[in-house]
Design an enzyme around this catalytic site. Structure first.
Site, PDB file in Angstrom:
ATOM      1  CG  ASN A 125      37.269  50.730  44.334  1.00 48.72           C
ATOM      2  OD1 ASN A 125      36.702  51.348  45.226  1.00 48.72           O
ATOM      3  ND2 ASN A 125      38.119  49.755  44.585  1.00 48.72           N
ATOM      4  NE  ARG A 130      36.798  51.504  33.961  1.00 49.54           N
ATOM      5  CZ  ARG A 130      37.382  50.963  32.908  1.00 49.54           C
ATOM      6  NH1 ARG A 130      37.001  51.315  31.696  1.00 49.54           N
ATOM      7  NH2 ARG A 130      38.343  50.060  33.054  1.00 49.54           N
ATOM      8  NE  ARG A 174      36.444  47.138  38.972  1.00 48.32           N
ATOM      9  CZ  ARG A 174      37.241  48.072  38.465  1.00 48.32           C
ATOM     10  NH1 ARG A 174      38.058  47.780  37.459  1.00 48.32           N
ATOM     11  NH2 ARG A 174      37.236  49.292  38.950  1.00 48.32           N
ATOM     12  CE  LYS A 216      28.255  48.808  47.310  1.00 48.58           C
ATOM     13  NZ  LYS A 216      28.376  48.984  45.854  1.00 48.58           N
ATOM     14  N   PRO A 233      23.362  46.873  51.451  1.00 50.31           N
ATOM     15  CG  PRO A 233      23.218  46.335  49.202  1.00 50.31           C
ATOM     16  CD  PRO A 233      22.373  46.613  50.405  1.00 50.31           C
ATOM     17  CG  ASP A 235      27.904  53.198  48.321  1.00 55.19           C
ATOM     18  OD1 ASP A 235      27.267  53.833  49.187  1.00 55.19           O
ATOM     19  OD2 ASP A 235      27.617  53.235  47.112  1.00 55.19           O
TER      20      ASP A 235
END
Length: 275
Positions: A125, A130, A174, A216, A233, A235
């Site tokens: 997310n 970032r 996280r 994922k 993977p 998303d």
């Protein structure tokens, strides 16, 4: 472009463009400086650039064993994998052939297991700028300084770091996942050897023992550090791309190499599917 005396020169390397390889979402520690990229090959800071047909890798610190380092670089950059043959095989399908044209120079890197695990936990997310900022903050706080750069910290260096201290780096929810991953790796409950040796489905379940690691993230770790190229993977963005580009299912020509194919599909989707 001239390099240092220890620069490794890999001659006549096709199907490798630093811009595409380092900016396709598989790694977070490479940054562009002029015509080259700076980052880490394992714990060694390097500068990587093209010089015509050659690919140049300049270590930015002393290398005690040049031959061993060259071997490590070859594996890290997947230089012994015949990507020309892979692309030719994929091009049996017209949609894949079109997708490849948007990412001719992508290679799937073989990154360090622990680094890949933690960076993709951080990626959840999150957006790439970032992610890179958080990974750099973790490295600067706990990693080994090499010249003016910081290597990604080993699991051992993080063994006494608390969940609260991770949170102070602004990794948000996280923090508890990073903490759990570090503890499980240091205890031996999760290790690279087992992840590599297990069949794909079992390897996914194995990594999902870590809090916050779902299919994922597990697929990303298996693809980008364990050479399980059948890991795909998915998303939200990739799921949409697969639906729109392959409504009748994935072509047989990518079987066993779906993870590599996904990189071309993602590159095509970035430029052609409306957000």
């Amino acid at each position: 472009m001239s390099g240092g005396k220890n620069t490794l020169i890999f001659e006549n390397i096709s199907s490798f463009e630093p811009d595409q390889t380092f900016n396709c979402g598989q790694c977070f520690r490479w940054d562009k400086y002029g015509d080259s990229y700076r980052g880490f090959v394992g714990e060694v800071p390097c500068r990587i650039y093209r010089d015509g047909a050659n690919l140049c890798v300049e270590p930015l610190c002393e290398i005690p064993d040049r031959a061993e380092f060259e071997k490590f670089v070859r594996r890290y950059l997947a230089l012994d994998t015949d990507y020309d043959a892979i692309k030719q095989k994929f091009s049996q399908d017209e949609t894949m052939k079109k997708a490849i044209s948007y990412g001719e120079g992508i290679r799937v890197l073989n990154q360090p297991f622990f680094e890949t695990l933690i960076t993709f936990i951080i990626s959840q997310n999150n957006n790439i700028p970032r992610i890179k900022k958080l990974v750099d903050a973790l490295s600067q706080k706990y990693g080994k300084k090499v010249g003016d750069m910081y290597a990604f910290p080993t699991a051992l260096r993080l063994k006494d770091v608390t969940e609260r201290e991770y949170a102070e780096l602004r990794v948000g929810f996280r923090a508890k996942y990073i903490y759990d991953a570090v503890q499980k790796v240091n205890s031996g409950r999760i290790n690279e050897k087992t992840a590599k040796e297990l069949p794909y489905d079992d390897a996914v379940k194995y990594l999902c023992q870590i809090k916050g690691v779902g299919p994922k993230v597990a697929d990303c770790v298996l693809l980008f550090s364990c050479e399980k190229y059948d890991a795909l993977p998915k998303d939200v963005w990739i799921k949409r791309a697969l639906r729109e580009m392959f409504p009748n299912g994935l072509p047989e020509c990518i079987s066993g190499l779906e993870g590599i194919a996904q990189q071309y599909i993602f590159q095509y989707a970035r430029y052609n599917l409306n957000k």
